[in-house]
Design a protein around this motif. Structure first.
Motif, PDB file in Angstrom:
ATOM      1  N   VAL A  21      -2.866  -6.898  -5.364  1.00  0.00           N
ATOM      2  CA  VAL A  21      -2.090  -5.794  -4.797  1.00  0.00           C
ATOM      3  C   VAL A  21      -1.839  -4.723  -5.853  1.00  0.00           C
ATOM      4  O   VAL A  21      -2.017  -3.518  -5.599  1.00  0.00           O
ATOM      5  CB  VAL A  21      -0.748  -6.315  -4.234  1.00  0.00           C
ATOM      6  N   ILE A  22      -1.471  -5.131  -7.048  1.00  0.00           N
ATOM      7  CA  ILE A  22      -1.183  -4.163  -8.116  1.00  0.00           C
ATOM      8  C   ILE A  22      -2.449  -3.407  -8.512  1.00  0.00           C
ATOM      9  O   ILE A  22      -2.413  -2.188  -8.727  1.00  0.00           O
ATOM     10  CB  ILE A  22      -0.570  -4.889  -9.337  1.00  0.00           C
ATOM     11  N   VAL A  23      -3.573  -4.115  -8.590  1.00  0.00           N
ATOM     12  CA  VAL A  23      -4.836  -3.459  -8.933  1.00  0.00           C
ATOM     13  C   VAL A  23      -5.201  -2.421  -7.862  1.00  0.00           C
ATOM     14  O   VAL A  23      -5.642  -1.300  -8.187  1.00  0.00           O
ATOM     15  CB  VAL A  23      -5.968  -4.493  -9.094  1.00  0.00           C
ATOM     16  N   ALA A 319      12.611 -11.581  -5.636  1.00  0.00           N
ATOM     17  CA  ALA A 319      11.870 -10.425  -5.106  1.00  0.00           C
ATOM     18  C   ALA A 319      11.385 -10.697  -3.692  1.00  0.00           C
ATOM     19  O   ALA A 319      11.431  -9.815  -2.825  1.00  0.00           O
ATOM     20  CB  ALA A 319      10.692 -10.106  -6.024  1.00  0.00           C
ATOM     21  N   GLN A 320      10.915 -11.924  -3.427  1.00  0.00           N
ATOM     22  CA  GLN A 320      10.470 -12.273  -2.082  1.00  0.00           C
ATOM     23  C   GLN A 320      11.624 -12.218  -1.088  1.00  0.00           C
ATOM     24  O   GLN A 320      11.477 -11.702   0.032  1.00  0.00           O
ATOM     25  CB  GLN A 320       9.850 -13.677  -2.077  1.00  0.00           C
ATOM     26  N   ALA A 321      12.782 -12.737  -1.502  1.00  0.00           N
ATOM     27  CA  ALA A 321      13.942 -12.731  -0.614  1.00  0.00           C
ATOM     28  C   ALA A 321      14.394 -11.305  -0.312  1.00  0.00           C
ATOM     29  O   ALA A 321      14.742 -10.967   0.833  1.00  0.00           O
ATOM     30  CB  ALA A 321      15.086 -13.530  -1.236  1.00  0.00           C
ATOM     31  N   SER A 322      14.370 -10.452  -1.330  1.00  0.00           N
ATOM     32  CA  SER A 322      14.756  -9.050  -1.130  1.00  0.00           C
ATOM     33  C   SER A 322      13.750  -8.337  -0.229  1.00  0.00           C
ATOM     34  O   SER A 322      14.128  -7.526   0.621  1.00  0.00           O
ATOM     35  CB  SER A 322      14.850  -8.333  -2.478  1.00  0.00           C
ATOM     36  N   PHE A 323      12.478  -8.649  -0.421  1.00  0.00           N
ATOM     37  CA  PHE A 323      11.444  -8.057   0.433  1.00  0.00           C
ATOM     38  C   PHE A 323      11.696  -8.428   1.894  1.00  0.00           C
ATOM     39  O   PHE A 323      11.646  -7.571   2.778  1.00  0.00           O
ATOM     40  CB  PHE A 323      10.076  -8.555  -0.031  1.00  0.00           C
ATOM     41  N   ARG A 324      11.947  -9.725   2.142  1.00  0.00           N
ATOM     42  CA  ARG A 324      12.223 -10.165   3.519  1.00  0.00           C
ATOM     43  C   ARG A 324      13.452  -9.478   4.087  1.00  0.00           C
ATOM     44  O   ARG A 324      13.488  -9.073   5.242  1.00  0.00           O
ATOM     45  CB  ARG A 324      12.441 -11.675   3.554  1.00  0.00           C
ATOM     46  N   ALA A 359       6.361  16.636   4.165  1.00  0.00           N
ATOM     47  CA  ALA A 359       7.504  15.729   4.081  1.00  0.00           C
ATOM     48  C   ALA A 359       7.191  14.371   4.708  1.00  0.00           C
ATOM     49  O   ALA A 359       7.522  13.320   4.136  1.00  0.00           O
ATOM     50  CB  ALA A 359       8.718  16.361   4.766  1.00  0.00           C
ATOM     51  N   SER A 360       6.558  14.364   5.881  1.00  0.00           N
ATOM     52  CA  SER A 360       6.291  13.095   6.567  1.00  0.00           C
ATOM     53  C   SER A 360       5.279  12.243   5.797  1.00  0.00           C
ATOM     54  O   SER A 360       5.418  11.016   5.726  1.00  0.00           O
ATOM     55  CB  SER A 360       5.803  13.355   7.996  1.00  0.00           C
ATOM     56  N   LEU A 361       4.265  12.891   5.185  1.00  0.00           N
ATOM     57  CA  LEU A 361       3.319  12.145   4.351  1.00  0.00           C
ATOM     58  C   LEU A 361       4.037  11.485   3.168  1.00  0.00           C
ATOM     59  O   LEU A 361       3.817  10.308   2.867  1.00  0.00           O
ATOM     60  CB  LEU A 361       2.240  13.086   3.808  1.00  0.00           C
ATOM     61  N   GLY A 362       4.901  12.264   2.536  1.00  0.00           N
ATOM     62  CA  GLY A 362       5.616  11.742   1.376  1.00  0.00           C
ATOM     63  C   GLY A 362       6.506  10.567   1.722  1.00  0.00           C
ATOM     64  O   GLY A 362       6.531   9.556   1.007  1.00  0.00           O
ATOM     65  N   VAL A 363       7.240  10.668   2.829  1.00  0.00           N
ATOM     66  CA  VAL A 363       8.147   9.588   3.210  1.00  0.00           C
ATOM     67  C   VAL A 363       7.353   8.365   3.663  1.00  0.00           C
ATOM     68  O   VAL A 363       7.733   7.223   3.386  1.00  0.00           O
ATOM     69  CB  VAL A 363       9.105  10.067   4.329  1.00  0.00           C
ATOM     70  N   ALA A 364       6.243   8.588   4.354  1.00  0.00           N
ATOM     71  CA  ALA A 364       5.425   7.466   4.824  1.00  0.00           C
ATOM     72  C   ALA A 364       4.903   6.629   3.647  1.00  0.00           C
ATOM     73  O   ALA A 364       4.884   5.394   3.716  1.00  0.00           O
ATOM     74  CB  ALA A 364       4.271   7.976   5.676  1.00  0.00           C
ATOM     75  N   VAL A 365       4.503   7.293   2.554  1.00  0.00           N
ATOM     76  CA  VAL A 365       3.946   6.524   1.425  1.00  0.00           C
ATOM     77  C   VAL A 365       5.037   5.758   0.683  1.00  0.00           C
ATOM     78  O   VAL A 365       4.735   4.785  -0.019  1.00  0.00           O
ATOM     79  CB  VAL A 365       3.156   7.426   0.444  1.00  0.00           C
ATOM     80  N   ILE A 366       6.314   6.158   0.846  1.00  0.00           N
ATOM     81  CA  ILE A 366       7.405   5.406   0.216  1.00  0.00           C
ATOM     82  C   ILE A 366       7.469   3.988   0.780  1.00  0.00           C
ATOM     83  O   ILE A 366       7.857   3.043   0.081  1.00  0.00           O
ATOM     84  CB  ILE A 366       8.752   6.145   0.415  1.00  0.00           C
ATOM     85  N   ILE A 367       7.081   3.825   2.054  1.00  0.00           N
ATOM     86  CA  ILE A 367       7.038   2.489   2.644  1.00  0.00           C
ATOM     87  C   ILE A 367       6.136   1.588   1.810  1.00  0.00           C
ATOM     88  O   ILE A 367       6.432   0.407   1.585  1.00  0.00           O
ATOM     89  CB  ILE A 367       6.547   2.558   4.113  1.00  0.00           C
ATOM     90  N   LEU A 368       5.034   2.157   1.312  1.00  0.00           N
ATOM     91  CA  LEU A 368       4.097   1.380   0.501  1.00  0.00           C
ATOM     92  C   LEU A 368       4.579   1.220  -0.930  1.00  0.00           C
ATOM     93  O   LEU A 368       4.531   0.126  -1.503  1.00  0.00           O
ATOM     94  CB  LEU A 368       2.727   2.050   0.518  1.00  0.00           C
ATOM     95  N   THR A 369       5.048   2.315  -1.534  1.00  0.00           N
ATOM     96  CA  THR A 369       5.366   2.275  -2.963  1.00  0.00           C
ATOM     97  C   THR A 369       6.698   1.595  -3.261  1.00  0.00           C
ATOM     98  O   THR A 369       6.822   0.896  -4.269  1.00  0.00           O
ATOM     99  CB  THR A 369       5.374   3.687  -3.563  1.00  0.00           C
ATOM    100  N   ASN A 370       7.706   1.796  -2.432  1.00  0.00           N
ATOM    101  CA  ASN A 370       9.044   1.303  -2.759  1.00  0.00           C
ATOM    102  C   ASN A 370       9.465   0.070  -1.967  1.00  0.00           C
ATOM    103  O   ASN A 370      10.411  -0.616  -2.358  1.00  0.00           O
ATOM    104  CB  ASN A 370      10.084   2.415  -2.559  1.00  0.00           C
ATOM    105  N   ILE A 372       6.917  -2.172  -0.826  1.00  0.00           N
ATOM    106  CA  ILE A 372       5.869  -3.176  -1.042  1.00  0.00           C
ATOM    107  C   ILE A 372       5.538  -3.310  -2.531  1.00  0.00           C
ATOM    108  O   ILE A 372       5.656  -4.387  -3.122  1.00  0.00           O
ATOM    109  CB  ILE A 372       4.609  -2.826  -0.227  1.00  0.00           C
ATOM    110  N   LEU A 373       5.133  -2.195  -3.164  1.00  0.00           N
ATOM    111  CA  LEU A 373       4.756  -2.273  -4.585  1.00  0.00           C
ATOM    112  C   LEU A 373       5.944  -2.660  -5.460  1.00  0.00           C
ATOM    113  O   LEU A 373       5.802  -3.496  -6.365  1.00  0.00           O
ATOM    114  CB  LEU A 373       4.188  -0.921  -5.036  1.00  0.00           C
ATOM    115  N   LEU A 374       7.112  -2.065  -5.234  1.00  0.00           N
ATOM    116  CA  LEU A 374       8.268  -2.314  -6.102  1.00  0.00           C
ATOM    117  C   LEU A 374       8.668  -3.792  -6.130  1.00  0.00           C
ATOM    118  O   LEU A 374       8.839  -4.361  -7.221  1.00  0.00           O
ATOM    119  CB  LEU A 374       9.443  -1.429  -5.673  1.00  0.00           C
ATOM    120  N   PRO A 375       8.852  -4.470  -4.974  1.00  0.00           N
ATOM    121  CA  PRO A 375       9.204  -5.898  -5.069  1.00  0.00           C
ATOM    122  C   PRO A 375       8.113  -6.742  -5.728  1.00  0.00           C
ATOM    123  O   PRO A 375       8.418  -7.726  -6.421  1.00  0.00           O
ATOM    124  CB  PRO A 375       9.425  -6.299  -3.603  1.00  0.00           C
ATOM    125  N   VAL A 376       6.846  -6.375  -5.526  1.00  0.00           N
ATOM    126  CA  VAL A 376       5.762  -7.114  -6.189  1.00  0.00           C
ATOM    127  C   VAL A 376       5.874  -6.956  -7.705  1.00  0.00           C
ATOM    128  O   VAL A 376       5.757  -7.935  -8.464  1.00  0.00           O
ATOM    129  CB  VAL A 376       4.388  -6.624  -5.684  1.00  0.00           C
TER     130      VAL A 376
END
Length: 771
Positions: A21-23, A319-324, A359-370, A372-376
């Motif tokens: 995922v990180i790669v 991190a897993q518990a926070s993700f859930r 704005a919508s593109l930027g907020v949508a990618v936060i779902i992935l970066t903050n 998903i990526l952040l807890p990983v």
């Protein structure tokens, strides 16, 4: 399959393949970083106008014959107060030639004393005489200059091409939307820079000052000011980083949410570039909002993970518990933001639609970066024993504070909060009804009053008899209508009626010019300054007016009435437009139609009406989207009401603040309300997601709210205050619209936070019954 089972399966797959995922994120970030480096500022005149509005349809229909509203005015002023000297005329000629051959200028529409179409006509003993104001054999000596001065007075251009006090001379030009040299869309920002380099820098001196106004120049100045946004972005990152460090007491936990939020901005810019979009100067602040929203959600994630580590979990399990725990409420909040921003697409103005996409593109990618990526990434963090000891230490002061706040979930205190909220709402609603649509100040509203552009506008307005704010009412009629007395008379009556409307400085039309010419044919006697009733005399009077004047087209089937306004304030434009519609209906018929509108003020009128029409539908769509997502998430009407009511009260108070600060509802301020709703909903969703879980488990309401505050309260307070501090620095910006947005967003960040902390539990106190 339930939502929880889906989340569990996703969590298992995600954390099982953490390295992969990180790669994948690293490769995507590198690619989008490369694409982001190719993005450029992109401004265009047509992006700022509602092209489908009926006024703009009229404007586009006749733009080829009469030019558009995208014009440039360059006034050269002699510092001695008298332009009639050899040096000034040499400078004026060279500046005229420079502009004439500047790429993007419609050469046919360049007007100045040196234009061949600038002519005079006079009555002489043998009839008429005339010619160019500046003759072909002009020599800039005392005799030649005196002759030109005499010709300008005969031509009637004093106050238009020459300042009333003879201290300045004007060069006017229309711009093309497509650059004829390259075939590409005109680069407005580059054109403005060209004016600075090739006109102002070359021809301004100790004896001559240069003053330039027009849409392209204004956008160029806004773009120059927008470069300072990078400084404010850097300040915001620094302030936010220090606040996060203070909040979590860990360098690594500070770096991770800031880095993930910056990755979201990189992805946003890269995706925009990949989709073929630039970034408009008016949307230059959106990347900061994306960063702010990312930090808001990132802090929730590190706060949740840190608490679980303190409770004894290892980093990966925490991190897993926070993700859930946070994926669903965080995802719903971000989806609400995204859908809310996308509702701006209903507004048929290009610059707002681009802002919605940005704005919508930027907020949508936060779902992935903050989310998903952040807890990983956090699952790899090695938490020190010192951090664990500090995080696990008892917090009696904080617990006492949260328990005191939880009293607002009891009916005794909730009643007081709701009464105060109702009072504020009533006051705000009354104030918001006075909100004006359009600009409320003279000059360009995006720039400060003391900016070079607005000072140039003020000088030109004061020294010339005409205003830079003019509106063209297009009279569409039959071919050769200028030979019909009945039609010309109606145009004349319409012009007279409009000249007597407050806010109209002066007016001109083919009818008024023909009256002057008719008097000239009769020895200049003012008694003959009327429209001839017989066709031959009317032909004689109107045929002297060339199409280059902009008063008629080639077959005389369209004749504009040009109204010069005192300013472009919202009240002025609204009053003039209403009068034009009234008198147009009164003097028009099936054969002769008075059609609005062209000219800069006509564009503003169409834009103001488009903004007014979009205001309510936009709010309905924004709140409709948020309500639907809350209902799907909480499956509770009570929970949805608890989130939405504080949000709506803040929206009303924000419009009341705009009224108090004399900020009009314009293309640049309309999206702020939608952006505020999108950002503000996050607080309530995070708090209520914890509350509803405890309520389902049977906890009393106050206890449920107390637990939610212990889990989420510090992160909510922190993000509200931190983001408010970040945007409050915008009050020092060189751009007036950034100052306005900074004030409004600071207000909305803080008050939305207070609404989630105080009003939400007060509503819950009456919507849920304690067991």
């Amino acid at each position: 399959m339930s939502v929880n089972r889906l989340v569990n399966k996703f969590e298992y797959a995600l954390f099982r393949h953490r390295t992969l995922v990180i790669v994948a994120f690293l490769l995507a970030t590198l690619f989008l970083l490369f694409k982001a480096t190719t993005i450029r500022l992109d401004a265009g005149f047509t992006k700022n106008i509602p092209l489908k509005h009926e006024y703009m349809q009229t404007y586009l229909r006749h733009a080829q014959d009469f030019g558009g509203a995208n014009n440039i005015l360059i006034s050269l002023c002699d510092n001695s107060g008298d332009i009639f000297n050899a040096d000034f005329f040499d400078t004026l000629r060279r500046a005229h030639d420079e502009l004439l051959y500047t790429s993007g200028v419609d050469r046919v529409q360049v007007k100045s004393l040196f234009s061949p179409s600038t002519r005079f006509v006079e009555v002489v003993e043998d009839g008429f005489a005339g010619g160019p104001v500046i003759p072909a054999d002009f020599v800039a000596n005392s005799i030649g200059l005196a002759k030109v001065k005499e010709n300008t007075e005969k031509a009637g251009i004093v106050g238009r091409m020459i300042a009333d006090d003879y201290s300045c001379a004007m060069i006017a030009a229309q711009l093309l939307e497509v650059d004829p040299d390259t075939g590409a869309k005109l680069d407005t920002i580059n054109f403005a820079a060209t004016l600075e380099q090739n006109i102002r820098a070359k021809y301004e001196s100790d004896t001559v000052s240069v003053h330039i106004i027009g849409f392209a120049k204004m956008v160029g100045d806004v773009a120059d000011g927008a470069k300072g946004v990078l400084l404010f972005f850097a300040i915001a990152i620094a302030v936010t980083s220090l606040m996060v460090l203070f909040f979590c007491r860990s360098v690594m936990l500070t770096v991770l949410p800031i880095a993930c939020s910056l990755i979201a901005v990189v992805w946003q810019m890269g995706l925009l570039s990949a989709l073929g979009f630039g970034i408009d100067p008016m949307s230059i602040l959106v990347p900061f909002l994306v960063f702010a929203i990312g930090v808001s959600h990132g802090v929730q994630m590190i706060n949740s993970t840190g608490k679980r580590v303190a409770a004894g979990m290892d980093a990966k399990t925490a991190a897993q518990a926070s993700f859930r725990k946070l994926l669903v409420p965080g995802g719903v909040a971000l989806l609400s933001d995204t859908v809310g921003f996308l509702t701006l697409l209903i507004i048929e103005i290009g610059v707002i639609r681009e802002l919605a996409i940005t704005a919508s593109l930027g907020v949508a990618v936060i779902i992935l970066t903050n989310l998903i990526l952040l807890p990983v990434l956090m699952s790899f963090v090695k938490f020190s024993q010192r951090y664990k000891d500090h995080a696990a230490a008892p917090t009696p002061i904080a617990d006492k504070f949260w328990f005191a706040l939880s009293a607002f979930a009891t009916r005794k205190y909730a009643a007081v909060v709701l009464l105060l909220t109702a009072g504020l709402f009533a006051f705000g609603y009354m104030q918001s009804q006075q909100l004006k649509i359009g600009d409320l100040h003279e000059g360009a509203p995006a720039l400060h009053e003391n900016s070079r552009y607005n000072l140039d506008t003020k000088l030109i307005t004061e020294r010339y008899a005409i205003s830079v704010d003019y509106l063209n009412v297009m009279v569409e009629t039959i071919p050769s209508a200028c030979t019909e007395h009945s039609i010309m008379s109606r145009i004349d009556q319409f012009q007279w009626a409009m000249e007597n409307v407050a806010g109209v400085q002066s007016a001109v039309s083919l009818a008024s010019v023909s009256k002057t010419i008719n008097a000239a044919f009769n020895e200049g006697n003012v008694k003959w300054r009327v429209l001839p009733r017989n066709t031959q005399s009317l032909v004689q009077a109107s045929s002297r007016v060339e199409t280059s004047t902009g008063l008629l087209n080639t077959d005389c089937s369209v004749m504009p009435v040009i109204l010069f306004l005192q300013d472009h304030k919202a009240e002025t434009i609204e009053r003039v437009v209403l009068a034009a519609k009234k008198y147009g209906a009164q003097f028009g018929d099936e054969q002769t139609r008075f059609m609005l509108a062209s000219g800069p003020a006509g564009v503003m009128a169409a834009t103001n009406e488009a903004v007014a029409e979009a205001q309510q539908p936009m709010m309905w769509y924004v709140y409709g989207a948020v309500i639907l997502l809350c209902l799907l998430s909480f499956r509770s009407l009570r929970a949805t009401v608890s989130v939405i009511v504080p949000l709506y009260v803040v929206s009303v108070l924000a419009t009341a603040l705009m009224t108090a600060l004399q900020i009009g509802l314009t293309v640049s301020t309309l999206p702020v309300i939608a952006l505020g709703v999108g950002i503000g909903v996050d607080y309530g969703i995070y708090i209520l997601s914890n509350m509803t879980q405890a309520l389902r488990e049977g906890a009393p309401l106050r206890q449920a709210y107390f637990e939610a505050l212990k889990e989420r309260g510090s992160a909510v307070l922190f993000t509200g205050i931190t983001l408010a501090i970040g945007v409050s620095t915008w009050v020092f910006s060189a751009l007036k619209f950034q100052v306005d947005m900074g004030i409004l967003l600071t207000f909305m960040f803080v008050v939305n936070m207070l609404g989630a902390i105080l009003v939400l539990p007060a509503l819950a106190a009456f919507l849920w019954r304690n067991k």
